[in-house]
Design a protein around this motif. Structure first.
Motif, short mmCIF file in Angstrom:
data_model
loop_
_atom_site.label_atom_id
_atom_site.label_comp_id
_atom_site.label_asym_id
_atom_site.label_seq_id
_atom_site.Cartn_x
_atom_site.Cartn_y
_atom_site.Cartn_z
N ALA A 91 0.86 -1.19 0.00
CA ALA A 91 0.00 0.00 0.00
C ALA A 91 0.89 1.24 0.00
O ALA A 91 1.64 1.47 0.95
N GLU A 92 0.81 2.03 -1.05
CA GLU A 92 1.63 3.23 -1.17
C GLU A 92 0.73 4.44 -1.37
O GLU A 92 -0.26 4.39 -2.11
N GLY A 93 1.05 5.50 -0.71
CA GLY A 93 0.25 6.72 -0.80
C GLY A 93 0.63 7.66 0.33
O GLY A 93 1.81 7.79 0.68
N LEU A 141 -4.54 5.71 -0.56
CA LEU A 141 -3.89 5.44 -1.84
C LEU A 141 -4.11 6.59 -2.81
O LEU A 141 -5.02 7.41 -2.63
N LYS A 147 -6.77 2.48 3.38
CA LYS A 147 -6.32 1.15 3.78
C LYS A 147 -5.84 1.19 5.23
O LYS A 147 -4.99 2.02 5.59
#
Length: 427
Positions: A91-93, A141, A147
Motif C-alpha cells: 500500500a503506497e500513498g 492510496l 487502507k
C-alpha cells in the motif's frame, strides 16, 4: 537480525528490495513476488525474544482472515533462512499523518472515516480488535481508497491472554483509551476511542491531550481524568453534530461511546452535506450523558497504584517508574500526600537504579516539590521535608539547565523561591 536482508530471496520466491519503514519488532521492505511478478510488502521480524515470534505469527493469522477493500491483505507468511516474514499487499500513498500535517476538508475527513469505520466494523465482526489505530497506520492510496495497516497488535476477541508481557503497554500513548492504562484489555470500544483521537486530530490539527514537554505521565493522566476541549473550540467550522460525535467517541466510560463502528459510520454519513449517503438510515445520535468519573480519580487509593503498576511495569523499568509517578499525581490531586510522597520516592529510586534516566528523575523530583509546596500552603509540611525537597530540586535544576529544558527550569526555580518565602521555613 544482524545483517540486512536486502537483496535476499525468501522461500525462493520473495525478493527483498528496499526498506520502507521499521518498528519495535519488525521492519517492512518493498519486495517482489517473483512467481506472480507483483510488488509486495515484506515484513520481517527483528526481535525474536520471549513471545515475540508467537505474537508475529498471531498477527499473520489475524490479518489473513480479513478480506476487505479497506484493509491491507496478507498473502503469505513463514520462515526462511532463520527469518520470520509476512508477505502483504503493498500500500503506497499518504498516511493520515501526512493529511494532518497538510490539512484537509471536513467533508474529505468524514468520507475517509466512514471507510475506516467500515474496515473496523468488518474486523470486529471477524473477532479481531486492532488496538493500535493511529495516523501512521492508516494509508490513503492515490486512488483515494483508504487502507488500514499494521494489525501487529491485533488480537482475537476470544483470546483471553494479553498480547503484552509483564504489563507492557503496547501501542502509542496518545491514542490509547483510558481503560488500557488501568489494566483492561483492548476491545471494540477501545478501537473507537482511538478512532476518535485520530478524528479529533485530523479535524483540529492537534491531539485532544498534549503536553508541551512530552511528559508521558501527564498525557496518561489527562486520558484518564481530563475532558477534552470540544473540537469546535479549535475549529469553529466543524458541524455541531460532528463535534458531539467526537466527544462521545472520547468518553472516559466505554459504555458512553457509540456501540459499534457501524453506528459511528452511520452518524458520520448523517453529517455529510447534502446527505450523500441518505439511502442508509443513520442511527439516531445518543443523547450525551454526564461523564462518569473513574473511581480511581476520586480516591487515588492503593487500588489505582496496583492497577497502574500491573499495567505499566516490567520489573525495574521505566514503565514501573511511570506507574509510580501516575499514582503520585492521582494521590496529590486528592490530597493523599503520604501516598503521593511514597509513590514519587519509589519512582525516583527506580529511575536512579536504572541509569540514563536523569531527565525523568528530574521531572519526577519537580512533581514531588510541587506536591510539597501544595502541602506547605495548607500548613501540613515540616521544615525538614521542605529542606529535603529543595535539595532534590537543586539537583533537578542542574539537569534541566544542562538539557536546556526551559519550561521545567523556570518551574523549578519558581518552586525554590516559593519555598524560601514560606514563613518559618527558610529565612
Amino acid at each position: 537480525m544482524t545483517s540486512s536482508p536486502i537483496g535476499s530471496v525468501l522461500a525462493g520466491r520473495y525478493r527483498v528490495d528496499s526498506l520502507i519503514g521499521n518498528g519495535g519488532m519488525a521492519d517492512v521492505y518493498r519486495g517482489l513476488d517473483a512467481t506472480l511478478d507483483r510488488p509486495v510488502a515484506v515484513k520481517i521480524l527483528t526481535d525474536r525474544s520471549g513471545d515475540i515470534r508467537q505474537r508475529f505469527l498471531r498477527e499473520a493469522r489475524s490479518m489473513a482472515r480479513l478480506n476487505h477493500p479497506n484493509i491491507v491483505s496478507v498473502y503469505d507468511a513463514g520462515e526462511s533462512d532463520g527469518l520470520s516474514y509476512i508477505i502483504m499487499e503493498l500500500a503506497e500513498g499518504r498516511t493520515l499523518r501526512d493529511l494532518i500535517d497538510e490539512g484537509t476538508s471536513v467533508e474529505h475527513t468524514i468520507s475517509l472515516f466512514i471507510e475506516l469505520c467500515e474496515a473496523l466494523e468488518y474486523a470486529h465482526g471477524q473477532g479481531v480488535i486492532h488496538r493500535d489505530i493511529k495516523p501512521s497506520n492508516v494509508m490513503v492510496l492515490p486512488s483515494g481508497v483508504l487502507k488500514v495497516m499494521d494489525f501487529g497488535l491485533a488480537r482475537r476477541t476470544t483470546d483471553v491472554s494479553m498480547s503484552s508481557q509483564a504489563g507492557e503497554i503496547v501501542g502509542t500513548i496518545s491514542y490509547l483509551p483510558p481503560e488500557r492504562f488501568l489494566g483492561r484489555a483492548g476491545d471494540v470500544a477501545g478501537d473507537l476511542y482511538s478512532l476518535g483521537v485520530v478524528l479529533y486530530e485530523l479535524l483540529t490539527g492537534r491531539l485532544p491531550f498534549e503536553s508541551a514537554d512530552e511528559d508521558l505521565v501527564a498525557i496518561i493522566f489527562a486520558h484518564i481524568n481530563q475532558p477534552p476541549r470540544p473540537p469546535r473550540a479549535h475549529t469553529p467550522s466543524i458541524p455541531e453534530a460532528l463535534d458531539a460525535l467526537v466527544l462521545r467517541l472520547l468518553a472516559k466510560d466505554p459504555a458512553q461511546r457509540p456501540q459499534s463502528a457501524a453506528q459511528t459510520a452511520a452518524e458520520l454519513r448523517a453529517v455529510l452535506p447534502g446527505e450523500r449517503h441518505a439511502q442508509e438510515s443513520p442511527t439516531p445520535p445518543q443523547q450525551p450523558t454526564a461523564q462518569r468519573q473513574h473511581p480511581e480519580s476520586e480516591d487515588g487509593g492503593a487500588r489505582v497504584r496496583s492497577m497502574l503498576e500491573a499495567t505499566l511495569r516490567p520489573a525495574r523499568s521505566l514503565n514501573q517508574a511511570l506507574g509510580d509517578v501516575m499514582a503520585g499525581m492521582l494521590a496529590t490531586r486528592n490530597r493523599r500526600y503520604a501516598e503521593a510522597e511514597e509513590a514519587y520516592n519509589a519512582a525516583m529510586a527506580t529511575l536512579e537504579q536504572m541509569g540514563g534516566q536523569q531527565t525523568e528523575w528530574a521531572k519526577t523530583a519537580l512533581k514531588l516539590a510541587l506536591m510539597v509546596l501544595q502541602k506547605a500552603t495548607e500548613g501540613q509540611t515540616s521544615r525538614e521535608e521542605v529542606f529535603r525537597c529543595a535539595q532534590l530540586l537543586e539537583r533537578a535544576i542542574l539537569i534541566f539547565h544542562g538539557r536546556r529544558m526551559r519550561t521545567e527550569l523556570a518551574d523549578a526555580e519558581r518552586v525554590i523561591q516559593a519555598f524560601r518565602r514560606i514563613p518559618e521555613r527558610f529565612g
